[in-house]
Structures are given as C-alpha cells and as structure tokens.
Design a protein around this motif. Structure first.
Motif, PDB file in Angstrom:
ATOM      1  N   GLN A  22       0.821  -1.209   0.000  1.00  0.00           N
ATOM      2  CA  GLN A  22       0.000   0.000   0.000  1.00  0.00           C
ATOM      3  C   GLN A  22       0.854   1.258   0.000  1.00  0.00           C
ATOM      4  OE1 GLN A  22      -3.529   0.241   2.537  1.00  0.00           O
ATOM      5  NE2 GLN A  22      -3.208  -1.895   3.087  1.00  0.00           N
ATOM      6  N   LEU A  23       1.936   1.240   0.776  1.00  0.00           N
ATOM      7  CA  LEU A  23       2.790   2.419   0.872  1.00  0.00           C
ATOM      8  C   LEU A  23       3.606   2.637  -0.403  1.00  0.00           C
ATOM      9  CD1 LEU A  23       4.099   1.985   4.528  1.00  0.00           C
ATOM     10  CD2 LEU A  23       2.588   3.797   3.707  1.00  0.00           C
ATOM     11  N   SER A  24       4.197   1.555  -0.935  1.00  0.00           N
ATOM     12  CA  SER A  24       5.154   1.694  -2.039  1.00  0.00           C
ATOM     13  C   SER A  24       4.511   1.558  -3.411  1.00  0.00           C
ATOM     14  CB  SER A  24       6.265   0.641  -1.897  1.00  0.00           C
ATOM     15  OG  SER A  24       6.908   0.742  -0.644  1.00  0.00           O
ATOM     16  N   LEU A  25       3.512   0.667  -3.546  1.00  0.00           N
ATOM     17  CA  LEU A  25       2.936   0.377  -4.855  1.00  0.00           C
ATOM     18  C   LEU A  25       1.695   1.212  -5.142  1.00  0.00           C
ATOM     19  CD1 LEU A  25       3.070  -1.393  -7.393  1.00  0.00           C
ATOM     20  CD2 LEU A  25       1.679  -3.096  -6.200  1.00  0.00           C
ATOM     21  N   PHE A  26       0.776   1.282  -4.151  1.00  0.00           N
ATOM     22  CA  PHE A  26      -0.484   1.976  -4.370  1.00  0.00           C
ATOM     23  C   PHE A  26      -0.454   3.429  -3.913  1.00  0.00           C
ATOM     24  CE2 PHE A  26      -1.808  -2.537  -3.770  1.00  0.00           C
ATOM     25  CZ  PHE A  26      -2.201  -2.757  -5.085  1.00  0.00           C
ATOM     26  N   GLY A  27       0.584   3.820  -3.185  1.00  0.00           N
ATOM     27  CA  GLY A  27       0.716   5.213  -2.780  1.00  0.00           C
ATOM     28  C   GLY A  27      -0.324   5.679  -1.785  1.00  0.00           C
ATOM     29  N   VAL A  28      -0.789   4.781  -0.905  1.00  0.00           N
ATOM     30  CA  VAL A  28      -1.762   5.183   0.109  1.00  0.00           C
ATOM     31  C   VAL A  28      -1.050   6.066   1.134  1.00  0.00           C
ATOM     32  CG1 VAL A  28      -3.347   4.381   1.894  1.00  0.00           C
ATOM     33  CG2 VAL A  28      -3.079   3.064  -0.214  1.00  0.00           C
ATOM     34  N   PRO A  29      -1.565   7.249   1.413  1.00  0.00           N
ATOM     35  CA  PRO A  29      -0.881   8.146   2.338  1.00  0.00           C
ATOM     36  C   PRO A  29      -0.991   7.668   3.779  1.00  0.00           C
ATOM     37  CG  PRO A  29      -2.979   9.092   1.700  1.00  0.00           C
ATOM     38  CD  PRO A  29      -2.805   7.850   0.868  1.00  0.00           C
ATOM     39  N   SER A  30      -0.076   8.153   4.595  1.00  0.00           N
ATOM     40  CA  SER A  30      -0.115   7.868   6.025  1.00  0.00           C
ATOM     41  C   SER A  30      -0.847   9.020   6.714  1.00  0.00           C
ATOM     42  CB  SER A  30       1.310   7.761   6.560  1.00  0.00           C
ATOM     43  OG  SER A  30       1.331   7.498   7.927  1.00  0.00           O
ATOM     44  N   PHE A  91       7.404   3.313  12.394  1.00  0.00           N
ATOM     45  CA  PHE A  91       6.696   2.040  12.545  1.00  0.00           C
ATOM     46  C   PHE A  91       7.424   0.918  11.808  1.00  0.00           C
ATOM     47  CE2 PHE A  91       4.573   2.250   8.381  1.00  0.00           C
ATOM     48  CZ  PHE A  91       4.456   0.916   8.078  1.00  0.00           C
ATOM     49  N   ARG A  92       8.068   1.217  10.672  1.00  0.00           N
ATOM     50  CA  ARG A  92       8.808   0.179   9.963  1.00  0.00           C
ATOM     51  C   ARG A  92       9.950  -0.350  10.821  1.00  0.00           C
ATOM     52  NH1 ARG A  92       9.106   3.366   4.168  1.00  0.00           N
ATOM     53  NH2 ARG A  92       7.156   2.588   3.297  1.00  0.00           N
ATOM     54  N   LEU A  93      10.669   0.562  11.472  1.00  0.00           N
ATOM     55  CA  LEU A  93      11.775   0.140  12.330  1.00  0.00           C
ATOM     56  C   LEU A  93      11.275  -0.681  13.514  1.00  0.00           C
ATOM     57  CD1 LEU A  93      13.936   3.387  12.329  1.00  0.00           C
ATOM     58  CD2 LEU A  93      14.515   1.201  11.255  1.00  0.00           C
ATOM     59  N   TYR A 241      10.490  -4.891   6.247  1.00  0.00           N
ATOM     60  CA  TYR A 241      10.328  -3.565   6.857  1.00  0.00           C
ATOM     61  C   TYR A 241      11.665  -2.909   7.143  1.00  0.00           C
ATOM     62  CZ  TYR A 241       5.301  -4.106   7.310  1.00  0.00           C
ATOM     63  OH  TYR A 241       3.972  -4.242   7.038  1.00  0.00           O
ATOM     64  N   ALA A 242      12.663  -3.723   7.520  1.00  0.00           N
ATOM     65  CA  ALA A 242      13.993  -3.163   7.779  1.00  0.00           C
ATOM     66  C   ALA A 242      14.582  -2.553   6.510  1.00  0.00           C
ATOM     67  CB  ALA A 242      14.911  -4.248   8.333  1.00  0.00           C
ATOM     68  N   VAL A 243      14.454  -3.254   5.397  1.00  0.00           N
ATOM     69  CA  VAL A 243      14.974  -2.762   4.127  1.00  0.00           C
ATOM     70  C   VAL A 243      14.255  -1.484   3.710  1.00  0.00           C
ATOM     71  CG1 VAL A 243      15.147  -3.253   1.662  1.00  0.00           C
ATOM     72  CG2 VAL A 243      15.779  -5.006   3.329  1.00  0.00           C
ATOM     73  N   GLN A 244      12.933  -1.477   3.866  1.00  0.00           N
ATOM     74  CA  GLN A 244      12.174  -0.299   3.479  1.00  0.00           C
ATOM     75  C   GLN A 244      12.473   0.912   4.341  1.00  0.00           C
ATOM     76  OE1 GLN A 244       7.996  -1.270   3.233  1.00  0.00           O
ATOM     77  NE2 GLN A 244       8.209  -1.825   1.097  1.00  0.00           N
ATOM     78  N   SER A 245      12.772   0.682   5.613  1.00  0.00           N
ATOM     79  CA  SER A 245      13.054   1.807   6.494  1.00  0.00           C
ATOM     80  C   SER A 245      14.386   2.463   6.180  1.00  0.00           C
ATOM     81  CB  SER A 245      13.039   1.341   7.952  1.00  0.00           C
ATOM     82  OG  SER A 245      14.116   0.445   8.195  1.00  0.00           O
ATOM     83  N   LEU A 246      15.278   1.726   5.496  1.00  0.00           N
ATOM     84  CA  LEU A 246      16.600   2.261   5.171  1.00  0.00           C
ATOM     85  C   LEU A 246      16.615   3.004   3.836  1.00  0.00           C
ATOM     86  CD1 LEU A 246      18.805  -0.780   6.276  1.00  0.00           C
ATOM     87  CD2 LEU A 246      18.365   1.339   7.529  1.00  0.00           C
ATOM     88  N   ARG A 247      15.531   2.937   3.085  1.00  0.00           N
ATOM     89  CA  ARG A 247      15.491   3.612   1.778  1.00  0.00           C
ATOM     90  C   ARG A 247      15.317   5.120   1.937  1.00  0.00           C
ATOM     91  NH1 ARG A 247      11.597  -0.397  -1.831  1.00  0.00           N
ATOM     92  NH2 ARG A 247      13.041  -2.162  -1.906  1.00  0.00           N
TER      93      ARG A 247
END
Length: 247
Positions: A22-30, A91-93, A241-247
């Motif tokens: 949802q966050l990366s592909l569909f662009g749903v905002p937080s 939250f990812r971390l 989630y760890a990988v995504q939090s480091l981007r």
C-alpha cells in the motif's frame, strides 16, 4: 487471496504483507494506510474464522483472553496513530525490530529438534497483557496481532492449531473496533485518516476467499511445518520492513 492462503494456517491475517504494498505500490498516504489495512482484516477475517468455527476451534479460553486484551489496545493505538506517529519510518523500524528476532527465534527452536516437552504454562494475566500490547501496536500500524503474538505463544510451546484461530479471532475483533475508531477520528480530525475503501474492500475480498481455504488445509499440515512457516513469515516481514526503512 494468495497471501491469505499462506498466512491463515498460522493465525496471521496477511495485512503485514499488504502494508508495504500500500505504501510503495499503491501510494496510500499515512496514516490512511492503517485504517485501510484494518478494513482488509474486517472483510477478510470471516473466511478463515468460519472454517475454524466449523472445526470447533474458536471457543477457547485463549481466544477470550486475546480479545479482552486487544480490544482496548487497538483503540489506544488508533488515537496514538492519528495524533502522535503519522510518519511511516518509525513504525517500519519498530515492526522490523519485533518480527525479525521473533521469527528467527521460533525457527531456531523448531530446528533444534529438542525432545518433546509440554507447553510452558502462561498465566492468563500474562496472555492478556501481551494481547493489550499487541492491540496497541495493531491499532497504530494496522498489521493485525497474529504476526506478533503468534510466534510468542508458539515459541512457548503452544500448538499452532490452538494459537492460529485465537489470533485470527482477536485480529478480526480489534480490526472492527479499530476501523470504527478511525472512522470517528476522521470526523473530528484533518488529514488522510479515513480508509481507502475501494482498495481495502478489493483486497479484503481476496483475503476472504484465501483465508477460508488456508484454514481448510491447516489440519492437513504437520505441526513442524506450521511452526517453520510462522517463523519464516515473521522473519521475512521483519526483513522487508527493515529494508524499506533504510530507503
């Protein structure tokens, strides 16, 4: 649907996998991503729960303890999510720090092939306290508590066949409460608080079908395979989630 087939046998709703999509592909905002995930759990949950109910696996003390603990927790988590932690990085971390060690620990315990031992007795107060903490995390991030509390209870010796229905039942109950809490907060607050209805309903329909089938095949899978699957899913979620939090 595919995600639910894999995750339902071990008591995980599948929302943990959908969150990064949802966050990366569909662009749903937080923070709208959280109520969207909760909506998925509400729609998808009855599929697996219906199957487990038919097998007589839902009416257990563990189910009641998890629901009692997670219900107030998810309401607290929803309020925290809207007013305190709207950003996704923290939250990812946190999820990575929780799930990776849990998954690796459960895999190691399963592969150790120690002599069979009775399940460690866990007091009702401890189970309810863990459920409260998991409910808060689920309310903040909308991931469902099964991916967190499942490895904890199974690692303490409880069979997956007992933990999975209880974890899914608590996830469904808290998702209903959490979605309602976010709906109320969206009326009083500003920003992207309401769920993305079309996405949540579409994903939930697939989860409804996949969850029923996943619960159907669970009794046909050996306990060791289920424990390894639960540990692998938890570790994989954490690593993602760890990988995504480091981007």
């Amino acid at each position: 649907m595919v995600i639910a087939v894999v995750t339902a046998p071990v008591g995980v709703s599948g929302a943990v996998f959908l969150l990064p999509a949802q966050l990366s592909l569909f662009g749903v905002p937080s923070p709208a991503v959280t109520p969207t995930n909760l909506l998925f759990n509400v729609v998808a949950g009855p599929g697996a729960l219906l199957r487990y109910r038919r097998a007589g696996l839902l009416n257990s003390p563990l189910t009641r303890r998890l629901v009692i603990g997670t219900l107030p927790g998810v309401v607290i988590g929803a309020v925290v999510r809207v007013f305190a932690v709207p950003g996704p990085t923290a939250f990812r971390l946190l999820v990575a720090g929780l799930l990776m060690p849990l998954g690796l620990w459960l895999i190691a315990r399963t592969l150790r092939r120690a002599p069979p031992a009775p399940a460690e007795e866990i007091s009702p107060r401890t189970v309810t306290g863990l459920a409260l903490a998991v409910g808060i995390v689920g309310g903040i991030y909308g991931i469902g508590g099964g991916s967190i509390i499942g490895p904890l209870l199974v690692g303490r010796g409880m069979p997956v066949s007992q933990v999975a229905p209880a974890a899914l039942a608590s996830t469904f109950t808290t998702s209903v409460a959490g979605a309602a809490a976010f709906a109320l907060l969206s009326l009083t607050g500003s920003g992207d608080v309401a769920p993305h209805w079309h996405l949540g309903l579409a994903c939930g329909l697939g989860g409804l079908i996949g969850g029923y089938f996943g619960a159907y095949i669970q009794p046909r899978l050996p306990e060791t395979a289920l424990r390894l699957l639960l540990g692998t899913l938890a570790a994989a979620f954490g690593a993602l989630y760890a990988v995504q939090s480091l981007r």
